[in-house]
Design a protein around this motif. Structure first.
Motif, mmCIF file in Angstrom:
data_model
loop_
_atom_site.group_PDB
_atom_site.id
_atom_site.type_symbol
_atom_site.label_atom_id
_atom_site.label_comp_id
_atom_site.label_asym_id
_atom_site.label_seq_id
_atom_site.Cartn_x
_atom_site.Cartn_y
_atom_site.Cartn_z
ATOM 1 N N PRO A 116 2.503 7.311 1.880
ATOM 2 C CA PRO A 116 1.737 7.515 3.111
ATOM 3 C C PRO A 116 1.998 8.900 3.704
ATOM 4 C CG PRO A 116 3.037 5.489 3.218
ATOM 5 C CD PRO A 116 3.455 6.213 1.986
ATOM 6 N N PRO A 117 1.088 9.376 4.542
ATOM 7 C CA PRO A 117 1.315 10.663 5.196
ATOM 8 C C PRO A 117 2.554 10.605 6.092
ATOM 9 C CG PRO A 117 -0.663 9.604 6.070
ATOM 10 C CD PRO A 117 -0.174 8.763 4.943
ATOM 11 N N VAL A 118 3.200 11.769 6.238
ATOM 12 C CA VAL A 118 4.439 11.859 7.018
ATOM 13 C C VAL A 118 4.277 12.849 8.155
ATOM 14 C CG1 VAL A 118 6.881 12.509 6.937
ATOM 15 C CG2 VAL A 118 5.860 11.248 5.018
ATOM 16 N N LEU A 119 4.674 12.408 9.339
ATOM 17 C CA LEU A 119 4.812 13.258 10.517
ATOM 18 C C LEU A 119 6.302 13.526 10.661
ATOM 19 C CD1 LEU A 119 3.933 14.559 13.201
ATOM 20 C CD2 LEU A 119 4.037 12.291 14.216
ATOM 21 N N LEU A 120 6.683 14.784 10.611
ATOM 22 C CA LEU A 120 8.085 15.172 10.623
ATOM 23 C C LEU A 120 8.473 15.704 11.992
ATOM 24 C CD1 LEU A 120 10.509 15.412 8.682
ATOM 25 C CD2 LEU A 120 9.726 17.716 8.168
ATOM 26 N N LEU A 121 9.536 15.130 12.559
ATOM 27 C CA LEU A 121 10.089 15.634 13.817
ATOM 28 C C LEU A 121 11.069 16.743 13.473
ATOM 29 C CD1 LEU A 121 10.861 12.231 15.575
ATOM 30 C CD2 LEU A 121 8.776 13.608 15.721
ATOM 31 N N ILE A 122 10.809 17.937 13.979
ATOM 32 C CA ILE A 122 11.645 19.084 13.649
ATOM 33 C C ILE A 122 12.415 19.555 14.877
ATOM 34 C CG2 ILE A 122 10.295 19.844 11.666
ATOM 35 C CD1 ILE A 122 8.876 21.848 13.457
ATOM 36 N N GLY A 123 13.602 20.098 14.631
ATOM 37 C CA GLY A 123 14.481 20.528 15.709
ATOM 38 C C GLY A 123 13.991 21.759 16.432
ATOM 39 N N ARG A 124 13.319 22.655 15.704
ATOM 40 C CA ARG A 124 12.829 23.900 16.288
ATOM 41 C C ARG A 124 11.455 24.210 15.702
ATOM 42 N NH1 ARG A 124 16.484 28.289 14.196
ATOM 43 N NH2 ARG A 124 15.844 27.268 12.301
ATOM 44 N N PRO A 125 10.572 24.791 16.498
ATOM 45 C CA PRO A 125 9.258 25.158 15.951
ATOM 46 C C PRO A 125 9.375 26.076 14.717
ATOM 47 C CG PRO A 125 9.233 25.346 18.339
ATOM 48 C CD PRO A 125 10.658 25.060 17.931
ATOM 49 N N GLN A 126 10.447 26.874 14.654
ATOM 50 C CA GLN A 126 10.653 27.772 13.518
ATOM 51 C C GLN A 126 10.906 27.013 12.217
ATOM 52 O OE1 GLN A 126 12.209 27.759 16.430
ATOM 53 N NE2 GLN A 126 12.651 29.815 17.181
ATOM 54 N N ASP A 127 11.209 25.734 12.305
ATOM 55 C CA ASP A 127 11.474 24.924 11.109
ATOM 56 C C ASP A 127 10.194 24.411 10.448
ATOM 57 O OD1 ASP A 127 14.208 25.245 11.421
ATOM 58 O OD2 ASP A 127 14.448 23.364 12.537
ATOM 59 N N ALA A 128 9.049 24.738 11.007
ATOM 60 C CA ALA A 128 7.786 24.226 10.453
ATOM 61 C C ALA A 128 7.595 24.636 8.993
ATOM 62 C CB ALA A 128 6.607 24.695 11.296
ATOM 63 N N TRP A 129 8.083 25.811 8.611
ATOM 64 C CA TRP A 129 7.930 26.238 7.213
ATOM 65 C C TRP A 129 8.697 25.316 6.267
ATOM 66 C CZ3 TRP A 129 11.817 27.770 3.906
ATOM 67 C CH2 TRP A 129 13.069 28.006 4.496
ATOM 68 N N LEU A 130 9.824 24.760 6.736
ATOM 69 C CA LEU A 130 10.571 23.813 5.906
ATOM 70 C C LEU A 130 9.790 22.514 5.697
ATOM 71 C CD1 LEU A 130 14.188 24.239 7.281
ATOM 72 C CD2 LEU A 130 13.400 24.764 4.972
ATOM 73 N N ALA A 131 9.013 22.152 6.693
ATOM 74 C CA ALA A 131 8.193 20.946 6.562
ATOM 75 C C ALA A 131 7.177 21.108 5.440
ATOM 76 C CB ALA A 131 7.494 20.639 7.880
ATOM 77 N N THR A 132 6.720 22.328 5.217
ATOM 78 C CA THR A 132 5.816 22.593 4.100
ATOM 79 C C THR A 132 6.509 22.284 2.786
ATOM 80 O OG1 THR A 132 4.720 24.318 5.378
ATOM 81 C CG2 THR A 132 4.382 24.363 3.006
ATOM 82 N N TRP A 133 7.766 22.709 2.660
ATOM 83 C CA TRP A 133 8.547 22.406 1.456
ATOM 84 C C TRP A 133 8.676 20.900 1.259
ATOM 85 C CZ3 TRP A 133 13.165 19.685 1.522
ATOM 86 C CH2 TRP A 133 13.823 19.572 0.286
ATOM 87 N N SER A 134 8.861 20.169 2.346
ATOM 88 C CA SER A 134 9.068 18.727 2.253
ATOM 89 C C SER A 134 7.781 17.959 1.967
ATOM 90 C CB SER A 134 9.702 18.191 3.538
ATOM 91 O OG SER A 134 8.761 18.184 4.594
ATOM 92 N N ARG A 135 6.640 18.642 2.085
ATOM 93 C CA ARG A 135 5.309 18.069 1.879
ATOM 94 C C ARG A 135 4.857 17.146 3.001
ATOM 95 N NH1 ARG A 135 6.299 16.136 -3.844
ATOM 96 N NH2 ARG A 135 7.419 17.909 -4.639
ATOM 97 N N ALA A 136 5.433 17.313 4.183
ATOM 98 C CA ALA A 136 4.978 16.549 5.349
ATOM 99 C C ALA A 136 3.572 17.016 5.735
ATOM 100 C CB ALA A 136 5.930 16.742 6.523
ATOM 101 N N GLU A 137 2.754 16.099 6.174
ATOM 102 C CA GLU A 137 1.383 16.424 6.555
ATOM 103 C C GLU A 137 1.279 16.987 7.967
ATOM 104 O OE1 GLU A 137 0.988 13.926 3.000
ATOM 105 O OE2 GLU A 137 2.266 13.794 4.756
ATOM 106 N N ALA A 138 2.279 16.704 8.819
ATOM 107 C CA ALA A 138 2.236 17.185 10.205
ATOM 108 C C ALA A 138 3.652 17.308 10.750
ATOM 109 C CB ALA A 138 1.431 16.210 11.075
#
Length: 133
Positions: A84-106
């Motif tokens: 299923p699609p994943v919404l990732l809670l990130i600690g800092r807005p700068q971590d959004a690029w890591l979410a791309t690595w993880s394949r999170a959709e949002a």
């Protein structure tokens, strides 16, 4: 139209899981189905729940310990057929690029903004609807 959707919430922190439930509520948008929550505190519980099926969207805490949501997301995307699609809670807005690595959709940054989380969750549910129908 699907009347309920199951949202898996992964965090080792019960307060974070509660924040997600409270922010999204029972229905994140007027065109969204009612939500049922499945809470998981460990990666093993996430894997078991996804193996059983029936999960429409996941919300993973990127700051969870000992296994952060980014790593768990990437592992689930690799191992679960039609994860299923994943919404990732990130600690800092700068971590959004890591979410791309993880394949999170949002992504949504901590602390959780209820309007932002509800909007992101509703968008993922809208995208998921054709597959669930």
């Amino acid at each position: 139209m699907q009347r309920t959707a199951t949202v898996l919430v992964y965090s080792d922190d019960v307060n974070t899981r509660e924040q997600v439930r409270m922010a999204a509520g029972r229905r994140p948008a007027p065109d969204s189905p009612h939500l049922e929550y499945l809470e998981c505190a460990t990666p093993a519980a996430v894997r078991d729940a996804l193996d059983r099926g029936g999960v429409d969207v996941c919300v993973f805490d990127g700051e969870a310990v000992p296994a952060g949501g980014m790593g768990v997301c990437r592992q689930m995307k690799d191992e679960i057929f039609e994860c299923p699609p994943v919404l990732l809670l990130i600690g800092r807005p700068q971590d959004a690029w890591l979410a791309t690595w993880s394949r999170a959709e949002a992504t949504v940054a901590h602390p959780v903004d209820p309007a932002e989380l509800a909007a992101a969750l509703a968008a993922l549910l809208r995208e998921r609807r054709p597959a669930a129908a």
